[in-house]
Every structure is written in C-alpha cells, then in structure tokens.
Design an enzyme around this catalytic site. Structure first.
Site, PDB file in Angstrom:
ATOM      1  N   ARG A  47     -27.865 -16.993  -2.823  1.00  0.00           N
ATOM      2  CA  ARG A  47     -28.351 -17.320  -1.477  1.00  0.00           C
ATOM      3  C   ARG A  47     -28.105 -18.786  -1.146  1.00  0.00           C
ATOM      4  O   ARG A  47     -27.938 -19.132   0.018  1.00  0.00           O
ATOM      5  CB  ARG A  47     -29.858 -17.051  -1.366  1.00  0.00           C
ATOM      6  N   ARG A  74     -46.795 -19.050   3.901  1.00  0.00           N
ATOM      7  CA  ARG A  74     -45.833 -19.551   4.884  1.00  0.00           C
ATOM      8  C   ARG A  74     -46.060 -19.019   6.300  1.00  0.00           C
ATOM      9  O   ARG A  74     -45.238 -18.309   6.867  1.00  0.00           O
ATOM     10  CB  ARG A  74     -44.399 -19.275   4.419  1.00  0.00           C
ATOM     11  N   PRO A  75     -47.195 -19.400   6.908  1.00  0.00           N
ATOM     12  CA  PRO A  75     -47.455 -18.981   8.293  1.00  0.00           C
ATOM     13  C   PRO A  75     -46.504 -19.670   9.282  1.00  0.00           C
ATOM     14  O   PRO A  75     -45.804 -20.612   8.917  1.00  0.00           O
ATOM     15  CB  PRO A  75     -48.893 -19.441   8.535  1.00  0.00           C
ATOM     16  N   VAL A  76     -46.482 -19.165  10.529  1.00  0.00           N
ATOM     17  CA  VAL A  76     -45.631 -19.780  11.558  1.00  0.00           C
ATOM     18  C   VAL A  76     -46.460 -20.229  12.760  1.00  0.00           C
ATOM     19  O   VAL A  76     -45.959 -20.368  13.861  1.00  0.00           O
ATOM     20  CB  VAL A  76     -44.497 -18.821  12.009  1.00  0.00           C
ATOM     21  N   ASP A  77     -47.773 -20.460  12.516  1.00  0.00           N
ATOM     22  CA  ASP A  77     -48.667 -20.814  13.616  1.00  0.00           C
ATOM     23  C   ASP A  77     -48.208 -22.063  14.375  1.00  0.00           C
ATOM     24  O   ASP A  77     -48.293 -22.126  15.604  1.00  0.00           O
ATOM     25  CB  ASP A  77     -50.099 -20.998  13.088  1.00  0.00           C
ATOM     26  N   LYS A 105     -27.138 -25.892   2.858  1.00  0.00           N
ATOM     27  CA  LYS A 105     -27.618 -24.611   3.393  1.00  0.00           C
ATOM     28  C   LYS A 105     -28.653 -24.838   4.498  1.00  0.00           C
ATOM     29  O   LYS A 105     -28.566 -24.243   5.570  1.00  0.00           O
ATOM     30  CB  LYS A 105     -28.262 -23.783   2.262  1.00  0.00           C
ATOM     31  N   ASN A 106     -29.623 -25.710   4.231  1.00  0.00           N
ATOM     32  CA  ASN A 106     -30.747 -25.833   5.150  1.00  0.00           C
ATOM     33  C   ASN A 106     -30.426 -26.636   6.407  1.00  0.00           C
ATOM     34  O   ASN A 106     -31.271 -26.759   7.296  1.00  0.00           O
ATOM     35  CB  ASN A 106     -31.967 -26.413   4.424  1.00  0.00           C
ATOM     36  N   ILE A 161     -46.722 -28.688  -1.310  1.00  0.00           N
ATOM     37  CA  ILE A 161     -46.186 -28.075  -0.076  1.00  0.00           C
ATOM     38  C   ILE A 161     -46.468 -26.561  -0.040  1.00  0.00           C
ATOM     39  O   ILE A 161     -46.940 -26.039   0.962  1.00  0.00           O
ATOM     40  CB  ILE A 161     -44.662 -28.310   0.054  1.00  0.00           C
ATOM     41  N   ARG A 220     -36.159 -16.056   6.196  1.00  0.00           N
ATOM     42  CA  ARG A 220     -37.166 -16.611   7.085  1.00  0.00           C
ATOM     43  C   ARG A 220     -36.583 -17.500   8.172  1.00  0.00           C
ATOM     44  O   ARG A 220     -37.102 -17.555   9.281  1.00  0.00           O
ATOM     45  CB  ARG A 220     -38.187 -17.413   6.291  1.00  0.00           C
ATOM     46  N   CYS A 236     -44.018 -14.450   1.415  1.00  0.00           N
ATOM     47  CA  CYS A 236     -42.840 -14.946   0.701  1.00  0.00           C
ATOM     48  C   CYS A 236     -43.243 -15.231  -0.742  1.00  0.00           C
ATOM     49  O   CYS A 236     -44.416 -15.474  -1.019  1.00  0.00           O
ATOM     50  CB  CYS A 236     -42.396 -16.215   1.406  1.00  0.00           C
ATOM     51  N   ASP A 277     -38.182 -28.499  -3.015  1.00  0.00           N
ATOM     52  CA  ASP A 277     -37.010 -27.700  -3.410  1.00  0.00           C
ATOM     53  C   ASP A 277     -36.363 -28.210  -4.704  1.00  0.00           C
ATOM     54  O   ASP A 277     -35.397 -27.611  -5.177  1.00  0.00           O
ATOM     55  CB  ASP A 277     -35.974 -27.677  -2.276  1.00  0.00           C
TER      56      ASP A 277
END
Ligand code: EPZ
Length: 430
Positions: A408, A131-134, A22-23, A338, A102, A126, A316
């Site tokens: 998912r 889970r920032p996206v900086d 998936k990833n 993480i 995401r 989430c 995961d």
C-alpha cells in the site's frame, strides 16, 4: 498471497532512491476534482493505495492518463499522471471504496465545493485507532455545508456553494486540514484555518492549489488564509519525496549497519526523526542529493521519543524506531500520542525476541543482544515495515505474511533493500 523472506545479518551500503510521498500523492490526486482543466502530477509512486484512489476518481468521472516510466537510470522516479475532471458524473463515494482507503473520504470537500453536493461513506474504524472525522464535518459546516448522516453516509449539500469562514480546529488533523483547505479553494471569499496541520504534505497540496490559481498565505504554518476562486485552472506539479519512506530506510540502515545515501530525501521534512536517529549513535549527514546515514562499529543507543504532529516525531515512524531500539544497549521509552491503538507491531516484534512492555500509550523497550528470525504477520503499513527492519537485524530467517499492507505504501521495498546488500526476497504463491 505474497510473503517477504528476510535473512538477517547483512549490512547495507549503496544508494536508495526515495519515491514520491504517498500521503501527498493521494490528496493531490483528489485536488483534480476541483477543476475541469488538466492537473498533471509528476513523481507519483506506484503503490496499491494510489491505484485504488485512481479507480475511485475514475468512478467520479476523472479521466486519468499515465505516462510511461521515464527512460534511463532514474526510471524509478515515479509516474506522471494527467488527471482531468471535466465532467463529474458521480458525486458519491461508496463504502466499499472508502472503507478500504480512508483518504478517499477527502473527496467530500472538493466534490461539495465544485458540485455543491456529495454523498460519501463514513470510513469506519481502523487497525490503528478509532479515527473519527468529526473535525472534517465541523469544518465543512462552517463553510456553509448542510450535512446529514444516513445509512453510514455523509449526505452533504451547499445549494449556493460554499462560503469562506474562520475555522479553528480543536486538535491538529492532517485529513481535516486537507479536506477544508481543498473545499476553501472554491469557496466564496476568505477562509482562515487556525491550528492547521503543518505536515509537509499539506504544504505540497497548498503549493499545487496556488499553481491552480488559489491565493494562500501561511503555507507551512498553522494558520492558513485562503482566498477562494470561482474556478481553478490546471497545473503541473511534482509530488514531494516521501519523508516516511526516508525515515524508514534511515532506521533500516542504522539497524543493519552500513552506509547508505537516501537519494532525493529532504532532511528538513523529518528533522525530529533524524535527530532521534543521531541519538542512537548513527551518523546522519545532509549531502548534495540527499541524506547519508551510516552506522559502523558503534552500538545502537536507546532513545526517548514521543510522537507529535509535524514538526515533531511522526507517528508514521514510531513502529520503525521501536524496531531499531529493540537491539539498543539500554532502555528506550516510546510514547504514542496521535493514535490510541498503534502498537500492533509490539506482539510481532516480541515473536522475534524483543523485550517490550506496554502501559497505555507508552512502550518501554529493553534492548536485547539478539533477535531471532520467525514467521510474523503484517498488520498495517508502518507496523509491517518495522518487521522488515527487525528482520534485517535478526539471526536467521524472518517471513512476513500479509505483505499487501506493505504494498500500500512502499514502492519496490525489497528491490531497494536488496540493491544495498540485504537478503530480502518476495515469495509469490499462486
Ligand atoms: C494522516 O491520517 C495520514 N494519512 C496518516 O498516515 C498519519 O498517520 C496521520 O495523518 C497523522 O500524521 C494520510 O495522509 C493518507 P489525522 P489522518 O486526521 O489524516 C484524530 C500512513 O500510515 N481526529 O491527522 O487520518 C485522529 O483520530 C497513515 O500513511 C479526530 O479526532 O490523521 C487522530 O487521533 C496512517 N477527528 C488524530 O486526530 C477528526 O475529525 C490525527 O489524525 C480527525 C482526526
């Protein structure tokens, strides 16, 4: 809403085919935005997240044709997607989509690189952490993007296109590496990404970009040197096997007992997890065609595990190994480094009788002689599958609610487990 019913106690034996990852499939599909040529992806797993991303990409103007399932005994080997982004008709990714998945935020880099503008919703929080996206934004800024945040959206532009630069990430991020790597593929000149994530899925995307004409040095290492190209070509690429699905089934076999071949698995992609599994007393063997996992007649031993970016133990698989050692003969320590909130499974495992103490980022699991089936609630993808593993070991019936989380990311989970002897059924309510 579907539920999964498991009657525990059966051992597992046979063969489980491992699906495409998936990833890796998600960013590979997004990479189709980088070219007006056709990108053909083979071995794409049939998952809710893949289908959702297909819808998002169609909104941008990507034409997606899906070949039928392959005929024959290996018909499960995934689908073939042909993606062509000849005309990108919409450079905005709305909140309704990005908040549901995401990874769709990763369209930002490719759209900006190809169209010189993009408007992409911030993904928000989430279930497993903030889970920032900086780092995505800092990386794209370094390539010359002008960014504004307005109304929950990132408004990005680069009127003259992106320009290669040196980017050193302060911390390892899979998503920021994907986003900047894909953007750099169409940036002018050389981009150097330092402290890049080394997850095999990044390598898979980098290999695909190479086929599309980008020159990339350092694939598989934490330093990626990318020579951007003004235009990328189409390519044919096969999605690598899912290491998280592999690890999940490996832990399931160790939990239930038995002997199973995980067909198509690549052990080098999850060595840390397989090492931990060996410590529990299971036998792990690399064989032609995959990995064989067995546990027969030995108790489950305790482990001490800390999640880390690749090549460390993957976050995961944290919930899955925790489920396994709830029945260990001894005390296990599992530290999650993480994500700050990835312990939603703990209270559900406790409903089955597990003894788990949580202190900050560390769980102490004291093995119990038996688990007992109960109704439980799926909370996120990996947490849900840990409940399946626990259900396989539990006395009696476990019913998992909110199964859409599982759909998912796990292809035909109940079919794969039942074909090896598990008593797992999906209950569909209309
Ligand atoms: C990817 O998420 C995966 N998702 C996750 O899998 C996986 O758990 C995660 O990598 C870690 O391996 C996909 O591949 C689609 P990160 P991602 O950026 O990219 C922090 C699953 O179950 N961070 O590597 O979002 C972040 O908060 C999913 O399949 C920042 O601080 O993860 C986290 O603590 C869940 N700033 C850490 O870095 C940023 O800009 C690692 O996150 C970006 C991240």
């Amino acid at each position: 809403m579907d539920r999964i019913k498991i009657v525990g106690g059966n051992t597992l034996s046979g063969t489980i085919p491992i699906s495409g990852a998936k990833n890796a499939a998600l960013p590979l599909m997004i990479a189709s935005l980088l070219t007006d040529d056709r990108l053909t992806l083979k071995n794409v797993p049939n998952l809710a997240d893949v289908n959702l991303l297909a819808r998002i990409l169609r909104n941008h103007g990507v034409d997606l044709a899906v070949d039928g399932k392959r005929a024959g005994p290996k018909a499960y080997l995934g689908e073939t997607f042909h993606l062509t982004a000849r005309d990108i008709v919409d450079t905005s990714a709305p909140y309704e989509m990005v908040s549901r998945m995401r990874a769709s935020f990763w369209v930002l880099g490719p759209l900006l690189a190809r169209m010189h503008r993009a408007r992409v919703s911030l993904p928000g929080g989430c279930a497993i952490g903030t889970r920032p996206v900086d780092m995505h934004l800092v990386g794209l800024k370094a390539l010359g993007a002008q960014l504004d945040i307005d109304g929950g959206y990132v408004l990005a532009k680069a009127p003259k296109g992106l320009i290669g630069n040196r980017i050193t990430f302060p911390k390892v991020s899979v998503g920021a590496t994907h986003n900047v790597l894909m953007a750099a593929a169409l940036a002018k000149g050389e981009t150097l990404i330092e402290n890049a994530a080394r997850e095999p899925e990044i390598g898979d995307v980098a290999e695909c970009l190479t086929k599309m004409g980008v020159e990339i040095e350092g694939i598989g290492t934490s330093t990626l040197r990318i020579q951007g190209k003004p235009r990328l070509e189409g390519a044919v690429h096969s999605v690598l096997p899912d290491r998280i699905e592999t690890g999940t089934f490996a832990f399931a076999v160790a939990a239930a007992g038995g002997d199973v071949l995980l067909e198509g698995a690549r052990p080098e992609h999850l060595q840390a997890a397989l090492d931990a599994l060996s410590h529990t007393g299971a036998t792990v063997e690399t064989v032609a065609g995959g990995v064989r996992v067995a546990r027969t007649g030995v108790d489950i031993g305790p482990v001490t595990v800390e999640t880390q970016p690749f090549p460390g133990f993957p976050t995961d698989l944290q919930a899955q190994i925790m489920a396994l050692v709830t029945r260990a003969s001894g005390t296990s320590i599992i530290r999650e480094t993480i994500f700050e909130n990835r312990f939603m499974h703990v209270q559900e495992l406790a409903r089955l009788g597990a003894d788990i103490q949580l202190h900050g980022d560390t769980a102490t699991i004291t093995g119990v002689p038996e688990l007992r089936g109960a109704p439980v609630m799926a909370t996120d993808l990996r947490a849900s599958v840990s409940l399946v593993i626990a259900g396989l070991m539990a006395e009696g019936e476990t019913v998992i609610n909110r199964v859409y989380h599982l759909d998912r990311g796990f292809e035909r989970l109940e079919e794969k487990l039942s074909s090896c002897g598990a008593d797992v059924t999906r209950v569909t309510e209309r």
